[in-house]
Write a protein that holds these residues in place. Structure first.
Motif, PDB file in Angstrom:
ATOM      1  N   VAL A 185       0.802  -1.353  -0.147  1.00  0.00           N
ATOM      2  CA  VAL A 185       0.183   0.167  -0.156  1.00  0.00           C
ATOM      3  C   VAL A 185       0.704   1.164  -0.104  1.00  0.00           C
ATOM      4  CG1 VAL A 185       0.101   0.162   2.382  1.00  0.00           C
ATOM      5  CG2 VAL A 185      -1.613   1.371   1.407  1.00  0.00           C
ATOM      6  N   ALA A 186       2.039   1.193   0.312  1.00  0.00           N
ATOM      7  CA  ALA A 186       2.857   2.251   0.535  1.00  0.00           C
ATOM      8  C   ALA A 186       3.716   2.611  -1.081  1.00  0.00           C
ATOM      9  CB  ALA A 186       3.986   1.997   1.217  1.00  0.00           C
ATOM     10  N   GLY A 187       3.111   1.787  -1.969  1.00  0.00           N
ATOM     11  CA  GLY A 187       4.121   1.977  -3.275  1.00  0.00           C
ATOM     12  C   GLY A 187       3.630   3.207  -3.867  1.00  0.00           C
ATOM     13  N   ILE A 188       3.904   3.446  -5.317  1.00  0.00           N
ATOM     14  CA  ILE A 188       4.008   4.572  -5.976  1.00  0.00           C
ATOM     15  C   ILE A 188       3.962   4.325  -7.742  1.00  0.00           C
ATOM     16  CG2 ILE A 188       5.713   5.563  -6.084  1.00  0.00           C
ATOM     17  CD1 ILE A 188       4.667   7.937  -6.768  1.00  0.00           C
ATOM     18  N   ARG A 189       2.802   3.748  -8.529  1.00  0.00           N
ATOM     19  CA  ARG A 189       3.209   3.662  -9.976  1.00  0.00           C
ATOM     20  C   ARG A 189       4.563   4.464 -10.662  1.00  0.00           C
ATOM     21  NH1 ARG A 189      -1.498   4.454 -13.554  1.00  0.00           N
ATOM     22  NH2 ARG A 189      -1.365   6.350 -12.672  1.00  0.00           N
ATOM     23  N   LEU A 190       5.587   4.099 -10.929  1.00  0.00           N
ATOM     24  CA  LEU A 190       6.702   4.107 -11.685  1.00  0.00           C
ATOM     25  C   LEU A 190       6.318   5.707 -12.348  1.00  0.00           C
ATOM     26  CD1 LEU A 190      10.561   4.107 -11.914  1.00  0.00           C
ATOM     27  CD2 LEU A 190       9.750   2.279 -14.043  1.00  0.00           C
ATOM     28  N   GLU A 191       5.139   5.245 -13.617  1.00  0.00           N
ATOM     29  CA  GLU A 191       5.248   6.570 -13.991  1.00  0.00           C
ATOM     30  C   GLU A 191       4.423   7.492 -13.662  1.00  0.00           C
ATOM     31  OE1 GLU A 191       1.338   3.513 -14.919  1.00  0.00           O
ATOM     32  OE2 GLU A 191       4.056   3.900 -13.893  1.00  0.00           O
ATOM     33  N   ASP A 192       3.957   7.372 -12.354  1.00  0.00           N
ATOM     34  CA  ASP A 192       3.564   8.626 -11.182  1.00  0.00           C
ATOM     35  C   ASP A 192       4.866   9.177 -10.924  1.00  0.00           C
ATOM     36  OD1 ASP A 192       1.001   7.678 -12.328  1.00  0.00           O
ATOM     37  OD2 ASP A 192       0.634   6.797 -10.232  1.00  0.00           O
ATOM     38  N   VAL A 193       6.103   8.658 -10.575  1.00  0.00           N
ATOM     39  CA  VAL A 193       6.979   9.234  -9.660  1.00  0.00           C
ATOM     40  C   VAL A 193       7.716  10.219 -10.073  1.00  0.00           C
ATOM     41  CG1 VAL A 193       9.711   8.953  -9.195  1.00  0.00           C
ATOM     42  CG2 VAL A 193       7.615   6.440  -9.351  1.00  0.00           C
ATOM     43  N   SER A 194       7.863  10.664 -11.657  1.00  0.00           N
ATOM     44  CA  SER A 194       8.159  12.164 -11.962  1.00  0.00           C
ATOM     45  C   SER A 194       7.373  13.098 -12.067  1.00  0.00           C
ATOM     46  CB  SER A 194       8.664  12.380 -13.894  1.00  0.00           C
ATOM     47  OG  SER A 194       7.040  12.040 -14.185  1.00  0.00           O
ATOM     48  N   GLY A 195       6.440  13.274 -11.392  1.00  0.00           N
ATOM     49  CA  GLY A 195       6.016  14.550 -10.938  1.00  0.00           C
ATOM     50  C   GLY A 195       6.063  14.629  -9.725  1.00  0.00           C
ATOM     51  N   TYR A 196       5.908  13.007  -8.959  1.00  0.00           N
ATOM     52  CA  TYR A 196       5.561  13.869  -7.896  1.00  0.00           C
ATOM     53  C   TYR A 196       7.398  14.687  -7.394  1.00  0.00           C
ATOM     54  CZ  TYR A 196       1.844  11.844  -5.015  1.00  0.00           C
ATOM     55  OH  TYR A 196       0.931  11.493  -4.371  1.00  0.00           O
ATOM     56  N   VAL A 197       8.514  14.181  -7.820  1.00  0.00           N
ATOM     57  CA  VAL A 197       9.810  14.570  -7.525  1.00  0.00           C
ATOM     58  C   VAL A 197      10.082  16.103  -8.593  1.00  0.00           C
ATOM     59  CG1 VAL A 197      11.951  14.467  -8.886  1.00  0.00           C
ATOM     60  CG2 VAL A 197      11.067  12.176  -7.575  1.00  0.00           C
ATOM     61  N   ALA A 198       9.218  16.147  -9.716  1.00  0.00           N
ATOM     62  CA  ALA A 198       8.916  17.835 -10.040  1.00  0.00           C
ATOM     63  C   ALA A 198       8.365  18.910  -9.306  1.00  0.00           C
ATOM     64  CB  ALA A 198       8.173  17.750 -11.561  1.00  0.00           C
ATOM     65  N   ALA A 199       7.472  18.006  -8.839  1.00  0.00           N
ATOM     66  CA  ALA A 199       6.648  19.029  -7.462  1.00  0.00           C
ATOM     67  C   ALA A 199       7.406  18.627  -6.534  1.00  0.00           C
ATOM     68  CB  ALA A 199       5.543  18.514  -7.081  1.00  0.00           C
ATOM     69  N   GLN A 200       8.245  17.890  -5.492  1.00  0.00           N
ATOM     70  CA  GLN A 200       9.147  17.972  -4.434  1.00  0.00           C
ATOM     71  C   GLN A 200      10.341  19.353  -4.418  1.00  0.00           C
ATOM     72  OE1 GLN A 200       9.620  13.972  -3.812  1.00  0.00           O
ATOM     73  NE2 GLN A 200       7.940  13.629  -4.166  1.00  0.00           N
ATOM     74  N   MET A 201      10.778  18.554  -5.892  1.00  0.00           N
ATOM     75  CA  MET A 201      11.761  19.943  -6.415  1.00  0.00           C
ATOM     76  C   MET A 201      11.626  21.117  -6.075  1.00  0.00           C
ATOM     77  SD  MET A 201      14.106  17.656  -5.767  1.00  0.00           S
ATOM     78  CE  MET A 201      15.520  18.872  -6.391  1.00  0.00           C
ATOM     79  N   LEU A 202      10.589  21.864  -7.605  1.00  0.00           N
ATOM     80  CA  LEU A 202       9.953  23.117  -7.183  1.00  0.00           C
ATOM     81  C   LEU A 202       9.777  23.719  -5.742  1.00  0.00           C
ATOM     82  CD1 LEU A 202       7.369  22.834 -10.010  1.00  0.00           C
ATOM     83  CD2 LEU A 202       9.678  24.458 -10.572  1.00  0.00           C
ATOM     84  N   GLY A 203       8.840  22.908  -5.028  1.00  0.00           N
ATOM     85  CA  GLY A 203       8.441  23.226  -3.949  1.00  0.00           C
ATOM     86  C   GLY A 203      10.315  23.472  -2.871  1.00  0.00           C
ATOM     87  N   ALA A 204      11.324  22.382  -3.455  1.00  0.00           N
ATOM     88  CA  ALA A 204      12.139  23.241  -2.364  1.00  0.00           C
ATOM     89  C   ALA A 204      12.791  23.664  -2.860  1.00  0.00           C
ATOM     90  CB  ALA A 204      13.362  21.461  -2.236  1.00  0.00           C
ATOM     91  N   ILE A 205      12.622  24.000  -4.192  1.00  0.00           N
ATOM     92  CA  ILE A 205      13.351  25.307  -4.195  1.00  0.00           C
ATOM     93  C   ILE A 205      12.835  26.677  -4.034  1.00  0.00           C
ATOM     94  CG2 ILE A 205      13.929  27.218  -7.261  1.00  0.00           C
ATOM     95  CD1 ILE A 205      14.158  23.867  -7.896  1.00  0.00           C
ATOM     96  N   ALA A 206      11.707  26.096  -3.776  1.00  0.00           N
ATOM     97  CA  ALA A 206      10.678  28.015  -3.687  1.00  0.00           C
ATOM     98  C   ALA A 206      11.323  27.862  -2.116  1.00  0.00           C
ATOM     99  CB  ALA A 206       9.130  27.816  -3.490  1.00  0.00           C
ATOM    100  N   ALA A 207      11.116  27.399  -1.885  1.00  0.00           N
ATOM    101  CA  ALA A 207      11.126  27.781  -0.215  1.00  0.00           C
ATOM    102  C   ALA A 207      13.193  27.692   0.230  1.00  0.00           C
ATOM    103  CB  ALA A 207      11.099  25.544   0.385  1.00  0.00           C
ATOM    104  N   THR A 208      13.753  27.861  -0.178  1.00  0.00           N
ATOM    105  CA  THR A 208      15.190  27.019  -0.666  1.00  0.00           C
ATOM    106  C   THR A 208      14.726  29.859  -0.574  1.00  0.00           C
ATOM    107  OG1 THR A 208      15.976  25.890  -0.871  1.00  0.00           O
ATOM    108  CG2 THR A 208      17.507  27.672  -0.763  1.00  0.00           C
ATOM    109  N   VAL A 209      14.468  29.648  -1.804  1.00  0.00           N
ATOM    110  CA  VAL A 209      14.616  31.409  -1.965  1.00  0.00           C
ATOM    111  C   VAL A 209      13.960  31.792  -0.886  1.00  0.00           C
ATOM    112  CG1 VAL A 209      13.778  33.170  -3.914  1.00  0.00           C
ATOM    113  CG2 VAL A 209      14.844  30.454  -4.613  1.00  0.00           C
TER     114      VAL A 209
END
Length: 233
Positions: A185-209
């Motif tokens: 139940v903890a899984g995420i489909r491989l095809e969905d990973v890129s959307g999550y990672v992109a959002a995470q990195m954008l969030g990290a960039i925005a917060a760091t700025v």
């Protein structure tokens, strides 16, 4: 040698974090009898508690990032060398997959299995942006003001984010990719990973700025820089 110890701490800490996250999700799913709220409660408490313990255990060695987004933010803010970011990320990704395998071994699952749990869409991506944005703000803000409580603040935030986000707050590219290798139940489909990672990195960039600007020194009329202070905003 010092870098090697730091990388070992990051790999081991990330592995144990994934074992906690995936293992507790699996146990909760098996015991909750289909009650999703109870399962999420158990998973969130176990994950936040485990994260707190791991930060306290490894923080003095490597900083206890366990997260490439945190590592990149730390380097951006001058807290570590840029040359160490790639080794840190490699250790985190390797540790994350090792943690998934460890959790699977405890529950009689194949070491790795393709995830089938669909996690995609604007609400999920926005949730990951917000979760990671908040995580970086909490880490950076507490590290500057009250470093001793940072582990507790981070764990508290993650516990809350499990509940206030639609995605249950992955907020970690290494954790996200590794969870594509679990059919639990903890899984995420491989095809969905890129959307999550992109959002995470954008969030990290925005917060760091933002946090860099919030904590930048104020400049007086004579050109001397002074640190921001409640009495001298």
């Amino acid at each position: 040698m010092r870098l090697a110890r730091r990388l070992a701490a990051e790999a081991l800490g990330t592995a144990l974090l994934l074992a906690v996250v995936v293992g507790s999700a699996t146990m909760a799913d098996r015991l909750a009898g289909g009650n999703a709220a109870i399962a999420l409660f158990a998973n969130s408490v176990a994950s936040a508690s485990g994260l707190l313990a791991l930060i306290l255990a490894f923080g003095a060695i490597s900083g206890a990032h366990f997260n490439p987004a945190v590592t990149l933010s730390e380097a951006w803010q001058g807290g570590m060398k840029w040359s160490d970011t790639l080794p840190y990320a490699a250790a985190q990704f390797l540790g994350a997959f090792a943690g998934v395998a460890a959790a699977h071994a405890m529950f009689g699952e194949p070491y790795f299995a393709a995830a089938t749990h669909a996690r995609t869409g604007a609400t999920q991506w926005w949730s990951e942006f917000v979760a990671t944005f908040g995580l970086i703000l909490v880490i950076s803000g507490c590290a500057r003001s009250r470093p001793a409580i940072t582990p507790f603040a981070v764990a508290s935030y993650i516990l809350a984010a499990y509940w206030f986000t639609a995605s249950s707050s992955f907020a970690n590219p290494a954790l996200t990719l590794a969870r594509a290798a679990t059919a639990t139940v903890a899984g995420i489909r491989l095809e969905d990973v890129s959307g999550y990672v992109a959002a995470q990195m954008l969030g990290a960039i925005a917060a760091t700025v933002l946090v860099t600007w919030l904590h930048s020194p104020a400049k007086t009329r004579d050109g001397i820089h002074q640190a921001s202070h409640p009495a001298n905003p």
